[in-house]
Design a protein around this motif. Sequence first.
Motif, PDB file in Angstrom:
ATOM      1  N   VAL A   1      -6.557  -6.152  -0.577  1.00 23.59           N
ATOM      2  CA  VAL A   1      -7.069  -5.207   0.411  1.00 23.59           C
ATOM      3  C   VAL A   1      -7.088  -5.845   1.796  1.00 23.59           C
ATOM      4  CG1 VAL A   1      -9.129  -3.929   1.143  1.00 23.59           C
ATOM      5  CG2 VAL A   1      -8.386  -3.843  -1.246  1.00 23.59           C
ATOM      6  N   PHE A   2      -7.507  -7.095   1.868  1.00 24.34           N
ATOM      7  CA  PHE A   2      -7.497  -7.819   3.144  1.00 24.34           C
ATOM      8  C   PHE A   2      -6.072  -7.899   3.693  1.00 24.34           C
ATOM      9  CE2 PHE A   2      -7.150 -11.964   5.405  1.00 24.34           C
ATOM     10  CZ  PHE A   2      -8.001 -11.691   6.465  1.00 24.34           C
ATOM     11  N   ARG A   3      -5.118  -8.261   2.850  1.00 25.22           N
ATOM     12  CA  ARG A   3      -3.721  -8.371   3.276  1.00 25.22           C
ATOM     13  C   ARG A   3      -3.207  -7.028   3.799  1.00 25.22           C
ATOM     14  NH1 ARG A   3       1.364 -10.697   2.649  1.00 25.22           N
ATOM     15  NH2 ARG A   3       3.004  -9.222   2.110  1.00 25.22           N
ATOM     16  N   ALA A   4      -3.442  -5.966   3.052  1.00 25.46           N
ATOM     17  CA  ALA A   4      -2.934  -4.658   3.453  1.00 25.46           C
ATOM     18  C   ALA A   4      -3.539  -4.210   4.775  1.00 25.46           C
ATOM     19  CB  ALA A   4      -3.221  -3.627   2.357  1.00 25.46           C
ATOM     20  N   THR A   5      -4.835  -4.453   4.949  1.00 23.08           N
ATOM     21  CA  THR A   5      -5.511  -4.037   6.172  1.00 23.08           C
ATOM     22  C   THR A   5      -4.983  -4.802   7.381  1.00 23.08           C
ATOM     23  OG1 THR A   5      -7.492  -3.554   4.879  1.00 23.08           O
ATOM     24  CG2 THR A   5      -7.768  -3.730   7.250  1.00 23.08           C
TER      25      THR A   5
ATOM     26  N   ILE B   1      -8.148   2.409  -2.300  1.00 20.80           N
ATOM     27  CA  ILE B   1      -8.984   1.870  -1.222  1.00 20.80           C
ATOM     28  C   ILE B   1      -8.264   2.075   0.107  1.00 20.80           C
ATOM     29  CG2 ILE B   1     -10.169  -0.163  -0.330  1.00 20.80           C
ATOM     30  CD1 ILE B   1     -10.198  -1.273  -3.162  1.00 20.80           C
ATOM     31  N   GLY B   2      -8.853   2.850   0.976  1.00 21.34           N
ATOM     32  CA  GLY B   2      -8.216   3.153   2.255  1.00 21.34           C
ATOM     33  C   GLY B   2      -8.072   1.915   3.129  1.00 21.34           C
ATOM     34  N   VAL B   3      -6.846   1.698   3.628  1.00 18.62           N
ATOM     35  CA  VAL B   3      -6.590   0.542   4.490  1.00 18.62           C
ATOM     36  C   VAL B   3      -6.018   0.959   5.839  1.00 18.62           C
ATOM     37  CG1 VAL B   3      -6.292  -1.087   2.584  1.00 18.62           C
ATOM     38  CG2 VAL B   3      -4.304   0.172   3.436  1.00 18.62           C
ATOM     39  N   GLY B   4      -5.863   2.256   6.073  1.00 16.48           N
ATOM     40  CA  GLY B   4      -5.337   2.699   7.354  1.00 16.48           C
ATOM     41  C   GLY B   4      -5.251   4.214   7.424  1.00 16.48           C
ATOM     42  N   MET B   5      -5.089   4.704   8.647  1.00 15.89           N
ATOM     43  CA  MET B   5      -4.929   6.136   8.889  1.00 15.89           C
ATOM     44  C   MET B   5      -3.663   6.380   9.700  1.00 15.89           C
ATOM     45  SD  MET B   5      -7.343   7.729   7.359  1.00 15.89           S
ATOM     46  CE  MET B   5      -7.225   9.349   8.118  1.00 15.89           C
ATOM     47  N   GLY B   6      -3.200   7.645   9.648  1.00 14.87           N
ATOM     48  CA  GLY B   6      -2.032   8.066  10.418  1.00 14.87           C
ATOM     49  C   GLY B   6      -0.736   7.457   9.946  1.00 14.87           C
ATOM     50  N   PRO B   7      -0.290   7.691   8.709  1.00 14.97           N
ATOM     51  CA  PRO B   7      -0.928   8.517   7.684  1.00 14.97           C
ATOM     52  C   PRO B   7      -1.989   7.741   6.902  1.00 14.97           C
ATOM     53  CG  PRO B   7       1.131   7.674   6.821  1.00 14.97           C
ATOM     54  CD  PRO B   7       1.032   7.173   8.253  1.00 14.97           C
TER      55      PRO B   7
ATOM     56  N   PRO C   1       0.829  -1.212   0.000  1.00 14.84           N
ATOM     57  CA  PRO C   1       0.000   0.000   0.000  1.00 14.84           C
ATOM     58  C   PRO C   1       0.862   1.260   0.000  1.00 14.84           C
ATOM     59  CG  PRO C   1      -0.033  -1.052   2.158  1.00 14.84           C
ATOM     60  CD  PRO C   1       0.706  -1.980   1.254  1.00 14.84           C
ATOM     61  N   LEU C   2       0.282   2.359  -0.457  1.00 15.80           N
ATOM     62  CA  LEU C   2       0.984   3.635  -0.528  1.00 15.80           C
ATOM     63  C   LEU C   2       0.257   4.667   0.319  1.00 15.80           C
ATOM     64  CD1 LEU C   2       1.597   3.841  -4.398  1.00 15.80           C
ATOM     65  CD2 LEU C   2       3.152   2.925  -2.660  1.00 15.80           C
ATOM     66  N   ASP C   3       1.029   5.567   0.962  1.00 18.92           N
ATOM     67  CA  ASP C   3       0.372   6.645   1.697  1.00 18.92           C
ATOM     68  C   ASP C   3       0.152   7.833   0.764  1.00 18.92           C
ATOM     69  OD1 ASP C   3       2.694   8.348   1.696  1.00 18.92           O
ATOM     70  OD2 ASP C   3       3.459   7.303   3.459  1.00 18.92           O
ATOM     71  N   ARG C   4      -0.583   8.812   1.255  1.00 18.78           N
ATOM     72  CA  ARG C   4      -0.979   9.929   0.394  1.00 18.78           C
ATOM     73  C   ARG C   4       0.223  10.688  -0.155  1.00 18.78           C
ATOM     74  NH1 ARG C   4      -5.964  11.882  -0.151  1.00 18.78           N
ATOM     75  NH2 ARG C   4      -6.745  11.093   1.839  1.00 18.78           N
ATOM     76  N   ASP C   5       1.257  10.865   0.678  1.00 16.02           N
ATOM     77  CA  ASP C   5       2.441  11.586   0.220  1.00 16.02           C
ATOM     78  C   ASP C   5       3.158  10.832  -0.903  1.00 16.02           C
ATOM     79  OD1 ASP C   5       2.019  13.688   1.915  1.00 16.02           O
ATOM     80  OD2 ASP C   5       3.387  12.971   3.471  1.00 16.02           O
ATOM     81  N   GLU C   6       3.205   9.512  -0.788  1.00 17.43           N
ATOM     82  CA  GLU C   6       3.840   8.726  -1.851  1.00 17.43           C
ATOM     83  C   GLU C   6       3.079   8.857  -3.166  1.00 17.43           C
ATOM     84  OE1 GLU C   6       5.952   4.989   0.417  1.00 17.43           O
ATOM     85  OE2 GLU C   6       3.754   5.063   0.450  1.00 17.43           O
ATOM     86  N   ILE C   7       1.761   8.889  -3.070  1.00 14.23           N
ATOM     87  CA  ILE C   7       0.940   9.032  -4.272  1.00 14.23           C
ATOM     88  C   ILE C   7       1.142  10.404  -4.909  1.00 14.23           C
ATOM     89  CG2 ILE C   7      -1.450   9.073  -5.123  1.00 14.23           C
ATOM     90  CD1 ILE C   7      -2.050   7.022  -2.838  1.00 14.23           C
TER      91      ILE C   7
END
Length: 308
Positions: A184-188, A116-122, A25-31
Amino acid sequence: MNKEGAIRREAIQWLKFRSDDGATPLDRDEILDFHFEGEPFRLQPTQTGIWKPRGFEAALSIVTVFRGPKQKRPYEDTIGNDNLIRYAWRGDDPNHHDNRALRSAMENQVPIIWFIGVGMGPATFQVVCPVYLIAEEPKFRRFVIAPVDDEAFLPRETGKETEIQETVKRYLSRETRVRLHQPVFRATVLRAYETHCAVCNLGHRVLLDAAHVVPDADELGIASVVNGMALCKIHHAAFDSSILGVSPDHRIHIRRDLLEEIDGPMLQHGLKELHGSKLMKLPAKRSERPRSDLLEIAYKKFLEAEPA
Protein backbone atom coordinates in the motif's frame (compact mmCIF):
# COMPACT_ATOMS: atom_id res chain seq x y z
CA MET A 1 -17.59 -26.43 -3.85
CA ASN A 2 -20.80 -24.35 -4.06
CA LYS A 3 -21.23 -21.42 -6.43
CA GLU A 4 -20.36 -18.82 -3.79
CA GLY A 5 -17.12 -20.61 -3.00
CA ALA A 6 -16.27 -20.98 -6.69
CA ILE A 7 -16.85 -17.27 -7.36
CA ARG A 8 -14.79 -16.30 -4.32
CA ARG A 9 -11.88 -18.52 -5.33
CA GLU A 10 -11.93 -17.46 -8.99
CA ALA A 11 -12.22 -13.76 -8.11
CA ILE A 12 -9.19 -13.93 -5.81
CA GLN A 13 -7.12 -15.79 -8.41
CA TRP A 14 -8.16 -13.30 -11.12
CA LEU A 15 -7.30 -10.27 -8.99
CA LYS A 16 -3.93 -11.71 -8.01
CA PHE A 17 -3.16 -12.28 -11.70
CA ARG A 18 -4.40 -8.85 -12.86
CA SER A 19 -2.50 -7.04 -10.10
CA ASP A 20 0.65 -9.15 -10.47
CA ASP A 21 0.04 -10.55 -7.00
CA GLY A 22 -0.58 -7.12 -5.55
CA ALA A 23 2.39 -5.37 -7.19
CA THR A 24 0.24 -3.14 -9.41
CA PRO A 25 -2.85 -1.23 -8.22
CA LEU A 26 -6.05 -1.46 -10.25
CA ASP A 27 -8.59 1.25 -11.05
CA ARG A 28 -12.32 0.74 -10.67
CA ASP A 29 -12.89 0.05 -14.36
CA GLU A 30 -10.23 -2.66 -14.37
CA ILE A 31 -11.86 -4.31 -11.38
CA LEU A 32 -15.19 -4.25 -13.22
CA ASP A 33 -13.67 -6.48 -15.93
CA PHE A 34 -14.18 -9.60 -13.81
CA HIS A 35 -16.55 -12.19 -15.28
CA PHE A 36 -17.79 -15.48 -13.88
CA GLU A 37 -19.01 -18.12 -16.31
CA GLY A 38 -19.07 -15.49 -19.06
CA GLU A 39 -21.14 -12.95 -17.13
CA PRO A 40 -19.90 -9.75 -15.45
CA PHE A 41 -19.79 -10.04 -11.68
CA ARG A 42 -19.26 -7.07 -9.34
CA LEU A 43 -16.41 -7.48 -6.85
CA GLN A 44 -16.69 -4.27 -4.85
CA PRO A 45 -19.49 -2.05 -3.56
CA THR A 46 -20.30 1.36 -4.97
CA GLN A 47 -21.68 3.15 -1.89
CA THR A 48 -20.63 1.19 1.20
CA GLY A 49 -17.41 -0.36 2.47
CA ILE A 50 -18.69 -3.93 2.77
CA TRP A 51 -19.90 -6.00 -0.18
CA LYS A 52 -22.04 -9.11 0.06
CA PRO A 53 -23.45 -9.99 -3.37
CA ARG A 54 -27.04 -11.18 -3.63
CA GLY A 55 -27.28 -14.82 -2.60
CA PHE A 56 -23.97 -14.89 -0.70
CA GLU A 57 -23.87 -15.94 2.93
CA ALA A 58 -20.72 -13.96 3.77
CA ALA A 59 -19.06 -10.74 2.65
CA LEU A 60 -16.95 -11.01 -0.50
CA SER A 61 -14.94 -7.79 -0.15
CA ILE A 62 -14.28 -4.71 1.93
CA VAL A 63 -13.12 -1.26 0.84
CA THR A 64 -11.02 1.40 2.51
CA VAL A 65 -11.52 4.65 0.63
CA PHE A 66 -8.59 6.86 -0.36
CA ARG A 67 -7.91 10.00 1.61
CA GLY A 68 -4.92 12.29 1.22
CA PRO A 69 -2.66 13.35 4.10
CA LYS A 70 -4.60 14.87 7.03
CA GLN A 71 -7.94 13.79 5.53
CA LYS A 72 -10.06 11.47 7.65
CA ARG A 73 -11.85 8.40 6.36
CA PRO A 74 -15.50 7.71 7.27
CA TYR A 75 -14.31 4.63 9.18
CA GLU A 76 -10.68 4.77 10.24
CA ASP A 77 -8.69 1.52 10.24
CA THR A 78 -6.57 1.14 13.35
CA ILE A 79 -3.59 -0.99 14.34
CA GLY A 80 -3.67 -2.96 17.59
CA ASN A 81 -0.80 -3.68 19.96
CA ASP A 82 -0.27 -6.92 18.01
CA ASN A 83 0.31 -4.84 14.83
CA LEU A 84 -2.75 -6.37 13.17
CA ILE A 85 -5.31 -4.21 11.39
CA ARG A 86 -8.76 -3.52 12.81
CA TYR A 87 -11.64 -2.92 10.41
CA ALA A 88 -14.58 -1.03 11.88
CA TRP A 89 -18.15 -2.23 11.96
CA ARG A 90 -20.62 -0.34 9.86
CA GLY A 91 -22.35 1.87 12.40
CA ASP A 92 -23.03 0.78 15.98
CA ASP A 93 -25.51 -2.04 15.45
CA PRO A 94 -23.80 -5.46 15.65
CA ASN A 95 -26.74 -6.94 13.73
CA HIS A 96 -26.55 -4.57 10.79
CA HIS A 97 -26.61 -6.76 7.68
CA ASP A 98 -23.10 -5.65 6.66
CA ASN A 99 -21.69 -6.56 10.08
CA ARG A 100 -23.45 -9.90 9.96
CA ALA A 101 -21.89 -10.49 6.53
CA LEU A 102 -18.41 -9.93 7.98
CA ARG A 103 -19.18 -12.07 11.02
CA SER A 104 -20.26 -14.91 8.72
CA ALA A 105 -16.94 -14.64 6.85
CA MET A 106 -15.09 -14.84 10.17
CA GLU A 107 -17.08 -17.74 11.60
CA ASN A 108 -16.82 -19.78 8.39
CA GLN A 109 -13.17 -18.80 7.82
CA VAL A 110 -13.75 -17.85 4.19
CA PRO A 111 -11.27 -15.55 2.44
CA ILE A 112 -12.31 -12.04 1.45
CA ILE A 113 -10.83 -9.31 -0.74
CA TRP A 114 -9.61 -5.95 0.57
CA PHE A 115 -9.59 -2.98 -1.81
CA ILE A 116 -7.50 -0.17 -0.29
CA GLY A 117 -7.77 3.20 -2.01
CA VAL A 118 -4.40 4.63 -3.02
CA GLY A 119 -5.46 7.42 -5.37
CA MET A 120 -8.23 9.29 -7.14
CA GLY A 121 -8.87 10.39 -10.72
CA PRO A 122 -9.51 7.57 -11.45
CA ALA A 123 -10.24 5.79 -8.18
CA THR A 124 -7.34 3.35 -7.77
CA PHE A 125 -7.02 0.49 -5.30
CA GLN A 126 -4.31 -1.70 -3.90
CA VAL A 127 -5.72 -5.23 -3.96
CA VAL A 128 -4.88 -7.33 -0.90
CA CYS A 129 -6.22 -10.87 -1.10
CA PRO A 130 -6.92 -13.18 0.41
CA VAL A 131 -7.44 -11.73 3.86
CA TYR A 132 -9.20 -13.39 6.77
CA LEU A 133 -11.19 -11.99 9.66
CA ILE A 134 -9.67 -13.83 12.62
CA ALA A 135 -11.44 -12.20 15.56
CA GLU A 136 -14.12 -9.70 16.54
CA GLU A 137 -13.82 -7.04 19.24
CA PRO A 138 -17.43 -6.05 19.99
CA LYS A 139 -16.38 -3.62 22.70
CA PHE A 140 -14.60 -1.55 20.06
CA ARG A 141 -17.06 -2.39 17.24
CA ARG A 142 -14.46 -3.87 14.91
CA PHE A 143 -12.94 -7.01 13.39
CA VAL A 144 -9.31 -8.14 13.30
CA ILE A 145 -7.84 -8.75 9.84
CA ALA A 146 -4.91 -10.96 8.83
CA PRO A 147 -3.66 -10.91 5.20
CA VAL A 148 -2.53 -14.53 4.89
CA ASP A 149 -2.68 -17.25 2.26
CA ASP A 150 -5.19 -20.09 2.43
CA GLU A 151 -2.70 -22.61 3.78
CA ALA A 152 -1.67 -20.42 6.72
CA PHE A 153 -2.61 -21.56 10.19
CA LEU A 154 -5.38 -19.30 11.48
CA PRO A 155 -5.64 -19.18 15.27
CA ARG A 156 -8.86 -19.23 17.24
CA GLU A 157 -9.02 -17.12 20.37
CA THR A 158 -8.92 -19.40 23.42
CA GLY A 159 -8.55 -16.81 26.15
CA LYS A 160 -5.20 -18.30 27.16
CA GLU A 161 -1.91 -17.36 25.57
CA THR A 162 0.45 -20.14 24.60
CA GLU A 163 3.91 -20.15 23.05
CA ILE A 164 2.36 -21.36 19.79
CA GLN A 165 -0.19 -18.53 19.79
CA GLU A 166 2.56 -15.99 20.36
CA THR A 167 4.53 -17.46 17.45
CA VAL A 168 1.46 -17.27 15.23
CA LYS A 169 0.84 -13.66 16.25
CA ARG A 170 4.39 -12.74 15.30
CA TYR A 171 3.92 -14.50 11.96
CA LEU A 172 0.65 -12.66 11.31
CA SER A 173 2.26 -9.35 12.26
CA ARG A 174 5.07 -9.98 9.77
CA GLU A 175 2.60 -11.02 7.06
CA THR A 176 0.58 -7.85 7.64
CA ARG A 177 3.68 -5.78 7.10
CA VAL A 178 4.82 -7.64 3.96
CA ARG A 179 1.47 -8.24 2.30
CA LEU A 180 -0.39 -5.08 3.30
CA HIS A 181 1.63 -2.15 4.65
CA GLN A 182 4.52 -2.32 2.19
CA PRO A 183 2.43 -2.74 -1.02
CA VAL A 184 0.00 0.00 0.00
CA PHE A 185 2.87 2.37 0.81
CA ARG A 186 4.53 1.58 -2.54
CA ALA A 187 1.33 2.10 -4.53
CA THR A 188 0.54 5.38 -2.79
CA VAL A 189 4.03 6.81 -3.27
CA LEU A 190 4.43 5.74 -6.92
CA ARG A 191 1.03 7.21 -7.76
CA ALA A 192 1.96 10.53 -6.14
CA TYR A 193 5.20 10.68 -8.17
CA GLU A 194 3.41 9.54 -11.34
CA THR A 195 5.70 6.48 -11.45
CA HIS A 196 8.91 8.49 -11.89
CA CYS A 197 12.09 8.63 -9.84
CA ALA A 198 12.30 11.83 -7.80
CA VAL A 199 16.06 12.09 -8.44
CA CYS A 200 16.50 11.19 -12.13
CA ASN A 201 12.90 11.06 -13.46
CA LEU A 202 13.22 7.44 -14.64
CA GLY A 203 9.71 6.24 -15.47
CA HIS A 204 9.80 2.44 -15.49
CA ARG A 205 7.73 0.96 -12.63
CA VAL A 206 9.75 -2.26 -12.47
CA LEU A 207 12.89 -0.24 -11.73
CA LEU A 208 11.29 1.96 -9.06
CA ASP A 209 10.95 1.62 -5.28
CA ALA A 210 8.99 3.52 -2.68
CA ALA A 211 11.74 4.72 -0.35
CA HIS A 212 11.09 5.81 3.23
CA VAL A 213 12.59 9.19 4.06
CA VAL A 214 12.87 8.05 7.68
CA PRO A 215 12.99 4.24 7.99
CA ASP A 216 9.67 2.82 9.11
CA ALA A 217 11.56 0.73 11.66
CA ASP A 218 12.50 4.03 13.26
CA GLU A 219 10.08 5.38 15.84
CA LEU A 220 9.78 8.53 13.75
CA GLY A 221 9.16 6.74 10.48
CA ILE A 222 5.57 6.80 9.26
CA ALA A 223 3.99 4.69 6.51
CA SER A 224 2.58 7.69 4.66
CA VAL A 225 3.21 9.34 1.32
CA VAL A 226 4.75 12.32 3.17
CA ASN A 227 7.44 9.97 4.48
CA GLY A 228 8.18 8.57 1.03
CA MET A 229 9.90 9.26 -2.26
CA ALA A 230 9.76 7.30 -5.48
CA LEU A 231 13.36 6.37 -6.29
CA CYS A 232 14.94 4.12 -8.90
CA LYS A 233 16.84 1.21 -7.43
CA ILE A 234 20.26 2.85 -7.83
CA HIS A 235 19.22 6.08 -6.14
CA HIS A 236 17.24 4.22 -3.48
CA ALA A 237 20.34 2.25 -2.52
CA ALA A 238 22.44 5.42 -2.60
CA PHE A 239 19.91 7.24 -0.38
CA ASP A 240 19.63 4.42 2.16
CA SER A 241 23.43 4.09 2.40
CA SER A 242 23.94 7.87 2.80
CA ILE A 243 25.82 8.18 -0.48
CA LEU A 244 23.05 10.50 -1.65
CA GLY A 245 21.17 12.95 0.53
CA VAL A 246 18.19 15.24 -0.03
CA SER A 247 18.03 18.47 1.95
CA PRO A 248 14.71 20.00 3.05
CA ASP A 249 14.86 22.43 0.09
CA HIS A 250 14.74 19.34 -2.21
CA ARG A 251 18.36 19.64 -3.34
CA ILE A 252 20.41 16.54 -4.09
CA HIS A 253 23.75 16.10 -2.32
CA ILE A 254 26.42 13.49 -3.04
CA ARG A 255 28.86 12.45 -0.32
CA ARG A 256 32.16 14.31 -0.62
CA ASP A 257 34.39 11.26 -0.99
CA LEU A 258 32.26 10.05 -3.92
CA LEU A 259 32.63 13.43 -5.63
CA GLU A 260 36.40 13.02 -5.49
CA GLU A 261 36.36 9.43 -6.72
CA ILE A 262 37.16 8.56 -10.34
CA ASP A 263 35.12 5.69 -11.74
CA GLY A 264 32.91 4.78 -14.69
CA PRO A 265 30.00 6.63 -16.32
CA MET A 266 27.39 5.50 -13.78
CA LEU A 267 29.18 7.26 -10.94
CA GLN A 268 29.82 10.32 -13.09
CA HIS A 269 26.42 10.76 -14.71
CA GLY A 270 24.20 8.86 -12.29
CA LEU A 271 25.47 10.46 -9.09
CA LYS A 272 28.23 13.08 -9.25
CA GLU A 273 26.59 15.30 -11.87
CA LEU A 274 23.40 15.46 -9.79
CA HIS A 275 25.18 17.12 -6.85
CA GLY A 276 23.54 20.45 -6.03
CA SER A 277 20.63 20.05 -8.43
CA LYS A 278 16.96 19.97 -7.48
CA LEU A 279 14.82 16.84 -7.41
CA MET A 280 13.49 16.23 -10.90
CA LYS A 281 10.09 14.95 -9.80
CA LEU A 282 7.82 15.86 -6.91
CA PRO A 283 4.11 15.22 -6.33
CA ALA A 284 1.85 17.80 -7.94
CA LYS A 285 -0.03 18.14 -4.65
CA ARG A 286 2.09 19.91 -2.05
CA SER A 287 0.32 17.95 0.68
CA GLU A 288 1.86 14.74 -0.71
CA ARG A 289 5.46 15.99 -0.85
CA PRO A 290 8.04 14.79 1.71
CA ARG A 291 7.58 16.51 5.04
CA SER A 292 10.37 18.98 5.76
CA ASP A 293 10.98 17.74 9.30
CA LEU A 294 11.44 14.16 8.02
CA LEU A 295 13.81 15.33 5.27
CA GLU A 296 15.76 17.21 7.93
CA ILE A 297 16.18 14.03 9.99
CA ALA A 298 17.36 12.06 6.94
CA TYR A 299 19.67 14.86 5.79
CA LYS A 300 21.30 15.05 9.23
CA LYS A 301 22.00 11.33 8.98
CA PHE A 302 23.57 11.91 5.56
CA LEU A 303 25.82 14.70 6.89
CA GLU A 304 26.92 12.54 9.80
CA ALA A 305 28.07 9.90 7.27
CA GLU A 306 30.39 12.40 5.54
CA PRO A 307 34.05 11.42 6.01
CA ALA A 308 36.01 13.60 8.42
